[in-house]
Every structure is written in structure tokens, then in C-alpha cells.
Design an enzyme around this catalytic site. Structure first.
Site, short mmCIF file in Angstrom:
data_model
loop_
_atom_site.label_atom_id
_atom_site.label_comp_id
_atom_site.label_asym_id
_atom_site.label_seq_id
_atom_site.Cartn_x
_atom_site.Cartn_y
_atom_site.Cartn_z
CD GLU A 272 -48.38 -29.36 16.34
OE1 GLU A 272 -47.25 -28.89 16.75
OE2 GLU A 272 -49.20 -28.78 15.70
CE LYS A 334 -43.38 -26.48 14.26
NZ LYS A 334 -44.44 -25.90 15.24
CB CYS A 389 -48.01 -26.56 13.41
SG CYS A 389 -49.09 -25.20 14.51
#
Length: 527
Positions: A272, A334, A389
Site C-alpha cells: 500500500e 479499499k 491494510c
């Protein structure tokens, strides 16, 4: 005999227990301390009234979450968000203690069966509360779940059969059984054989869990994966553009070193924010990605940001070589941005409470596409699951990827904001838990560490250190069969919630009804 304790000793014992729970998490990972800590909490709770039980539970939660989430101070730079987050999570543990106290008002608890009802009921209630805080409010916060403390212990094997719900339930049942031996909730201790049975069952639970079979063999071949950790300048460069460009250059340079050392790869994963400057609009970083892909001659997953007038996306882009050119063939955005970290809910309202709201200038918007991408290799297609994440802690999202056919899990992350804290190690343990839960090899790529390659049984094949430029290479097993946890979906969470609600509601009602009957019988005898 019961151990009499007033408010202050119980409060201090609960706080001590909360601090002890941290020992089950990184960096020590003493998995058995979770059982000990929760046993001490339930000794402190005893048969306290709901109000006092809430205070004890909240003290336990604060003593656990304040140190466990201390990385939030480093990330944000102030104490207010950290204290607010820890306090909210602690109050949820306080809610558990309060509801348990309500349930214990039942007249069932005058019989010998009370110990076992208490253990099972408390276990169901605890994991139901954990399931709630993992999803509410603002999409929930699934950090610090008891199940994640078990990655080094035998109980974690149950993750493949019931996820964090079954693992957490087992830990709490063992803890309550031990607590009732030490101080059986203000009742007489009972017979020696009964207490011995409680200890035996509490000790047997990890042993039985150790027998649970785990599958990890390759079912559809393997995938040769390279992980690139380019590192981030410390301290950050004053020029934000040059900082972002340097990070991308670091990943390009480490990719070149990786290719020279091991050219036989199917996929390379960048983390990321490896390219915070969008390569679709910035020719400079696009040229570096082109150089990397053409040198590797294999697809590379690149983390980047896409900015709009009213927000931004956090994305993972799949670049593939196409002759002398490079093109993007797939992407993932995301779906679960972190509230107050990546976006501010009800911004106008919270701006009146804290000026720190202004630090998040551009809200991250949620993606709508499931976390899967299709990787076309020369001889086959491989479906990868992507969780960016903190999304690896969102059980429902990862399970959705597996249900949609993901054969391997990819976790791009950027831990640069958390300094030398335990956040990276905590996240790695969550990735290990997900690997076991869904029987999928898991590849975690971080900008600064910890990057790790994890096999389907949760074992670390390779890992990097913090704040280093490094790379990893491994051949990971590809799997298509689904674990019981993947098939069951949210049923364990809903089931525990329904049963726990029944315990809390029916218990006091039954207790009051039986108490009225006893009172009536006493009056009849007196007459």
C-alpha cells in the site's frame, strides 16, 4: 470458600487482568496469558451488581486497550484520538461485564450446574460483544480480539471451524471455569470432584483444540511470489512530492535487486502507498513502474491513491508486461476505510470537538468492487484475494473474497505512520489468523515492515525487519476448498448473539419467577 473483596480490590484486580492480557499479544505472544487474564477478570467480577460490573469491565478494557493501541499516538501525533478509541473499546468490555451481571441474577445459579451455565453463557456473551464491536459503530474496529492472541497456541486451530468466534469462546470458557474454582461467584465452592472437573476441562480445551486437523497442501498448484519492501525515508523529506517519489524509487530499486537474485516468479507484490503519486496521472512514477515490470517480466501489484474533487481512493493496481509496454488489467479499491484515520464521519460535528479533524484533509471513499483480482499466467488463471491494510481484520470482507474463489490472500499495507510500535506485529498476527481461518496462503507486503509470507496453516515462511529495504520470495500453495468457517459465514456470530441475548433476558426473568415462588411457599408454611 468465596473470597470477599470490596470495590477497590476488585477494580484493581480487573485493571491488573487487563494489563496482563497484553502479554498474550506481540511481542511476547504468551497465548495462555489470555486465559489467565480473563480468569482474573471474572474473579474480580464475581457476582457484582451491573453498575459495579461495568466499572470493573471498563477498568479491564482500559488497562488492555491503552497500551495495545498506543501506536495511535505515533500515527496521529496527539493523545486525544488514542484515548477516545481506547475508552470506547473499554466501555464495550464494560457492557459485557454489565450484561453478564444481569444474566447471573437467574435462580439457576443456586445449583451445581451453575458453573457450566456461567462458563458457556459468558463465552457466548463475550464473543457476541466482540462481534458487535467488530462491526459497529462506523463499520466497527476489529483490533485486539481475543482470538488474535492465540496464533502461537493450540486453540487457534479452531479458527478454521468458527473463526474468532469459536477461538474466543473457547478461551473465555476455560477462563470462567478457572475463575469459578478460585472464587465461585460468591457461592460455596462445592465438592472437590466438581472443582477438579472444572480445572480438568479448562486444561483439556487447548489439548482437544490441538487435535483439530488443518489442511495446507496445494490443491491447484503453487504461485511463486516476490514481496518488495522498499522502505520509507526517516525522517520524512520536507518536500511531500519528493518524499512520495523517493518511496516509489526505493521499491523500483528493490525490485531490480529481487529480479537479479531470483527471476523465476509469477507475481511481485508492492505494498500500500508504494506509489502515493497516481501513476495514471504522473509520468515520473509511471516510468519507474514500467521499468520495474519490464525488468521483472511478470505482473506487479502496486499500491497507489486516486484523487477526486471530493475524496480519494486507496487502490491496488495490477500492472502486466505487454511486449515493450505495460498496462493495467485489474484493480481493487479499499472497501473499508478507517474512520477518523482515513475519513471523518460527521465531519462538521466532530470538528467542534477536536481540531485534529483537520489533519484528515481529504476523505477516503469506499470502493464497491469485491476484493478479488484475476491473474492470468501462461498456463492458468489464479484468483487472488486483496485486503488493504486494516481490512485484514475485517473478517467479513476477507471471507467474501474466499467465497468468491480467492486461492491466495494478498495484504498490502503501509506501517510507516506507526514508528517502532507493535502495530506491524499485531497486524502480522491477524494475517496469520486469517490464513488459518480460511486455509489460504497469505502474502503481506509493507512499505517499512513487517512484510511476511504465511502458509495456509498460519506459519511464517519468511519475514522482514522494520525500517529496512528487503524482499521475500516463496512458492505458496494455492487452494480452492473452503473451511467450515468460510462456509458458515456470519452464522457463528449471529448464533452466539442470539444465544447470549436469550441468556441475559431469560435468566433474570426465571430467577425472579422462582424467587416469587419460594417467597409464596415460605408464607404458606408460616401460615
Amino acid at each position: 470458600m468465596p473470597v470477599p473483596m470490596s470495590f477497590v480490590p476488585r477494580f484493581l484486580l480487573a485493571a491488573l487482568a487487563g494489563g496482563a492480557l497484553n502479554l498474550a499479544f506481540p511481542h511476547l505472544r504468551w497465548w495462555w496469558m489470555a486465559i489467565v487474564a480473563l480468569a482474573l477478570l471474572h474473579v474480580a467480577l464475581g457476582r457484582s451488581r451491573p453498575g459495579r460490573a461495568f466499572a470493573y469491565g471498563t477498568a479491564f478494557g482500559l488497562a488492555f486497550f491503552l497500551p495495545h493501541l498506543s501506536w495511535a499516538i505515533t500515527s496521529v501525533g496527539t493523545y486525544i484520538p488514542w484515548a477516545a478509541l481506547a475508552t470506547l473499546q473499554a466501555c464495550i468490555i464494560g457492557l459485557y461485564a454489565c450484561l453478564r451481571a444481569v444474566a447471573l441474577k437467574s435462580a439457576w445459579y443456586t445449583r451445581s450446574a451453575s458453573v457450566w451455565i456461567d462458563a458457556v453463557g459468558s463465552g457466548l456473551l463475550f464473543v457476541a460483544i466482540e462481534g458487535m464491536r467488530s462491526r459497529f459503530p462506523f463499520g466497527g474496529f476489529a483490533w485486539g480480539l481475543v482470538g488474535y492472541s492465540q496464533v502461537e497456541g493450540p486453540i487457534v486451530r479452531l479458527a478454521a471451524y468458527g473463526g474468532t468466534t469459536l477461538v474466543g469462546f473457547t478461551v473465555v470458557v476455560a477462563a470462567v471455569l478457572l475463575a469459578r474454582v478460585i472464587n465461585p461467584a460468591g457461592e460455596r465452592s462445592g465438592r472437590f470432584l466438581s472443582r477438579a472437573a472444572q480445572v480438568a476441562v479448562a486444561g483439556a480445551l487447548p489439548l482437544v483444540a490441538a487435535l483439530a486437523p488443518l489442511a495446507g497442501n496445494a490443491e491447484t498448484g503453487s504461485l511463486s511470489v516476490g514481496v518488495v519492501q522498499g522502505n520509507v525515508p526517516r525522517p520524512p523529506l520536507a518536500d511531500g512530492y519528493e518524499q512520495a517519489r523517493r518511496v516509489t524509487a526505493n521499491h523500483r530499486d528493490e525490485t531490480v535487486r529481487l529480479v537479479k537474485s531470483d527471476p523465476q516468479l509469477d507475481l511481485i507484490v508492492w505494498p500500500e502507498s508504494a506509489s502515493d503519486l497516481d501513476p495514471r496521472t504522473n509520468d515520473d512514477v509511471l516510468a519507474m513502474i514500467h521499468e520495474s515490470v519490464l525488468a521483472a517480466k511478470v505482473p506487479i501489484l502496486v499500491g497507489t491513491q486516486e484523487y477526486f474533487e471530493n475524496g480519494r481512493y486507496n487502490q491496488h493496481l495490477l500492472f502486466v508486461p505487454d511486449g515493450n509496454d505495460v498496462r493495467i488489467v485489474d484493480s481493487y479499491t479499499k472497501q473499508h476505510p478507517v474512520p477518523f484515520g482515513e475519513y471523518i464521519p460527521y465531519r462538521d460535528f466532530f470538528a467542534k470537538i477536536s481540531s485534529d479533524v483537520g489533519k484528515v484533509r481529504t476523505d477516503m471513499l469506499p470502493g464497491q468492487k469485491p476484493g478479488i483480482m484475476d491473474l492470468a499466467l501462461a498456463d492458468r488463471n489464479v484468483r487472488v484475494g486483496d485486503a488493504i491494510c486494516f481490512e485484514i481484520s475485517v473478517e467479513d470482507l476477507v471471507r467474501d473474497s474466499v467465497n468468491r474463489g480467492a486461492q491466495v490472500l494478498i495484504v498490502p499495507t503501509n506501517n510507516a505512520s506507526f514508528g517502532d510500535s507493535a502495530e506491524a506485529a499485531q497486524q502480522t498476527d491477524i494475517s496469520r489468523f486469517r490464513a488459518i481461518e480460511f486455509s489460504r496462503a497469505t502474502v503481506q507486503a509493507s512499505t517499512v515492515g513487517t512484510s511476511a509470507i504465511i502458509d495456509p496453516r498460519g506459519r511464517i515462511v519468511g519475514a522482514t525487519e522494520l525500517w529496512t529495504s528487503d524482499h521475500l520470495v516463496a512458492k505458496v500453495a494455492l487452494r480452492t476448498s473452503e473451511t467450515f468457517a468460510a462456509k458458515a459465514g456470519i452464522i457463528p456470530v449471529l448464533g452466539s448473539a442470539i444465544l447470549a441475548l436469550g441468556w441475559v433476558v431469560v435468566g433474570p426473568f426465571t430467577g425472579e419467577k422462582r424467587a416469587s415462588r419460594r417467597h409464596y411457599s415460605d408464607l404458606q408454611r408460616k401460615r
